[in-house]
Design an enzyme around this catalytic site. Structure first.
Site, mmCIF file in Angstrom:
data_model
loop_
_atom_site.group_PDB
_atom_site.id
_atom_site.type_symbol
_atom_site.label_atom_id
_atom_site.label_comp_id
_atom_site.label_asym_id
_atom_site.label_seq_id
_atom_site.Cartn_x
_atom_site.Cartn_y
_atom_site.Cartn_z
ATOM 1 N N ASP A 36 0.826 -1.283 -0.049
ATOM 2 C CA ASP A 36 0.076 -0.063 -0.134
ATOM 3 C C ASP A 36 0.896 1.264 -0.004
ATOM 4 O OD1 ASP A 36 -1.659 2.018 0.769
ATOM 5 O OD2 ASP A 36 -2.891 0.963 2.056
ATOM 6 N N HIS A 37 1.020 1.904 -1.054
ATOM 7 C CA HIS A 37 1.813 3.108 -1.071
ATOM 8 C C HIS A 37 1.439 4.322 -0.186
ATOM 9 C CE1 HIS A 37 5.284 5.197 -2.758
ATOM 10 N NE2 HIS A 37 5.212 4.753 -4.199
#
Ligand code: CAO
Length: 568
Positions: free
Chosen positions: A540-541
């Site tokens: 999850d950036h």
């Protein structure tokens, strides 16, 4: 397990109060404080909440019955109730008071007017001012919150009128809600609303001004005008209605679907006859209560009517309804092009589809790839096979992968975290629980192996086989699938060189494992054959940056390349 009799609590000494709605059914599992029954005297209606959670085993009353304090409403089966808890005999004493019951207590003058029954044929309106005393100036009457016993600062959850509305005697002006019950304050007189002091989201106490009414000389004209100011669309578009739930997409979907509902519509001049809980629920899901046909006593709209309307609304809503402004996929009749066969998705498949979609839409995914040289690990694993057989376990690369991931998670705690829904905090977990994706005939499930960092390879080998088997036999419990921090999805034995796994939210990363293959590896002087295991790490950036992911994968591949590192 024990059986509790739930009785009518103290209702201010009023006797013979009519049952107008039974909100639960035999077999229902109910929560504490959930409404059981709606009682209505000639002054007010009130809901009796359950004093405890449990399963309804019998209902001892029927609609139309007249109840008094102590009468048995229903029986509840309580699981795990300690012996010290209330016995059946004193259950009624333990009940929370269902309502401040202002209208059920001996009423002062204003209250008896305010609580006048909406439907009574014998309405005895006592206007504050004698309208027969005509004068040229309009007569303004201030309508205040009636006496509500000891209750003060009660939440105003709904304002039912707007400036300019004509109201008849008995029309609801506002809905108040305590932590025990909701109640409507009806208008004691007819007139036109000329100012509005009450606001949704504020609180009210006895004597506070609700609004001002301009008295109208001709009550018949008021009734007629009031009926027009109650068009079904009014409540639907009420700018005063700032209820949070109505703004949600689901509510909008229900609301838009209900606009074409095939339900029988009350004529606009009908008074909507429903209790506060039903009104509140209708408001929360964005349903116009005036469009619902009541099937309760005297046409009262009961919860079941509302549920039916919601169900019809959802059925009427096309499954391809666009969400978040995403264009809907067109509905195509494939049978035009050849023979087709329809098969319903399993529950697991549908749940997985929903989770994947949610994750895909909410999480900015990035996937990073690497190969781990597991030549030595494979040699070691093969050497363990005889011992594994003696121990009665199967030793695959998976337990080593889990152990290596646990070490990498400890080393890179951002991967062992969840992003708080506010988006402002990371919740670092101090335990290392790892889910394993298991492919079953009914769909994908993810049992969770707990405390992976504390378990031996043998323990992990046994537990993964056990969990995978349970998954395939559909024997996993909800607990077995909760509390994961990170997921490993191994397609290794199936095949493929790499894939981009979707994160199992609210986790922030997932490791995809593909099929190992022998590749030439340059050792500085020559190419040597090496068993390379393809890994793909989706993250999850919002929570993790590329640098973090690079460090995580490098650490992980280093351990897998030399398993002795686990001992460091
Ligand atoms: N490369 C090559 N062979 C592999 C391998 C890999 N990466 N991983 C496992 N294998 C081998 C095993 O060693 C075993 O062979 P041996 O018996 O000769 O040692 C064989 O494949 C079968 O292993 P397995 O599947 O029974 O056991 P596992 O521990 O590797 O995996 C489980 C267990 C439950 C993860 C697996 O059965 C499964 O369901 N995988 C699918 C997961 C999935 O669908 N993911 C996708 C999610 S996104 O849609």
């Amino acid at each position: 397990m024990s059986i509790e009799l739930i009785k009518v609590p103290d209702i201010g000494g009023t006797e013979g109060v009519e049952v107008v709605e039974i909100c639960v059914a035999v077999g229902d599992q109910i929560e504490a404080e959930q409404s059981l029954v709606v009682l209505e005297s000639d002054k007010a209606s009130m809901e009796v909440p359950s004093p405890m959670a449990g399963k309804v085993t019998a209902i001892e009353i029927a609609n139309g019955d007249e109840l008094s304090e102590g009468d048995v409403i229903l029986t509840l089966e309580i699981v795990g109730l300690s012996d010290e808890l209330n016995t059946a005999a004193d259950t009624a004493d333990a009940l929370p008071t269902p309502t401040p019951t202002p209208a059920l207590e001996p009423e002062p003058e204003l209250e008896s007017e305010a609580a006048t029954d909406l439907r009574s044929d014998e309405k005895n309106a006592v206007p504050r001012q004698d309208v027969s005393e005509q004068s040229s100036a309009p007569k303004i009457e201030v309508i205040s919150v009636p006496d509500m016993g000891d209750a003060e600062n009660i939440d105003v959850i709904e304002v039912c009128v707007r400036i300019g509305d004509m109201v008849t005697e008995g029309d609801s002006l506002i809905v108040l809600e305590t932590d025990k019950a909701s109640m409507e304050v009806p208008s004691p007189i007819a007139g036109r609303v000329v100012s509005l002091a009450a606001k949704e989201g504020t609180t009210a106490s006895a004597g506070m001004e609700i609004l001002q009414l301009e008295l109208v000389n001709d009550p018949a004209a008021v009734t007629q005008l009031a009926s027009f100011s109650k068009k079904p669309d009014d409540s639907f578009l009420d700018p005063m209605d700032t209820g949070s739930a109505t703004t949600s997409q689901a509510a909008n979907a229900v609301a838009s679907a209900t606009s074409s509902l095939p339900v029988e519509v009350n004529s606009p001049s009908d008074l909507v006859y429903a209790g506060p809980a039903v009104r509140r629920l209708a408001r929360e899901v964005g349903l116009d209560i005036a469009l619902i046909k009541g099937t309760g006593p005297r046409g009262r709209i009961i919860k079941d009517d509302l549920k039916l309307a919601i169900k019809e609304a959802l059925t009427a809503m096309p499954a391809t309804q666009p969400v978040s402004g995403i264009p809907a996929v067109p509905d195509i009749d494939f049978s035009k092009f050849g023979e087709v066969k329809l098969e319903s998705l399993s529950k697991i498949h549908r749940a997985t589809a929903q989770n994947m979609h949610r994750s895909w839409l909410n999480v900015p995914h990035v996937t990073q790839f690497d190969d781990a040289n597991i030549s030595d690990l494979e040699e070691f694993r093969q050497s363990l096979k005889a011992e594994a057989e003696r121990r009665g376990v199967k030793i695959t690369p998976l337990p080593f992968l889990l152990k290596a991931c646990a070490a990498a998670l400890r080393e890179n705690p951002k991967f062992n975290a969840s992003l708080h829904t506010s988006g402002h905090q990371l919740v670092y977990k101090q335990y290392v629980n790892i889910g394993i994706a298991v492919d079953t005939p009914l769909g994908l499930v993810v049992p969770v192996i707990r405390d992976v960092d504390k378990k031996s390879i043998w323990e992990l080998a046994a537990e993964t086989v056990e969990m995978a088997q349970k998954a395939k036999d559909r024997k996993l419990k909800i607990d077995d699938m909760q509390g994961g921090c990170f997921t490993v999805s191994s397609l290794g034995n199936i095949g493929g060189q790499g894939f981009t796994p979707i994160i199992n939210v609210p986790e922030v990363a997932i490791l995809g494992v593909s099929k190992l293959s022998v590749k030439p590896l340059w050792n500085g002087t020559e190419f040597v054959p090496a068993k390379m295991l393809p890994l793909s790490l989706s993250y999850d950036h919002r929570a993790i940056n590329g640098g973090d992911a690079g460090r995580f994968l490098t650490y992980l591949t280093a351990i897998l390349a030399d398993i002795r590192r686990l001992a460091l």
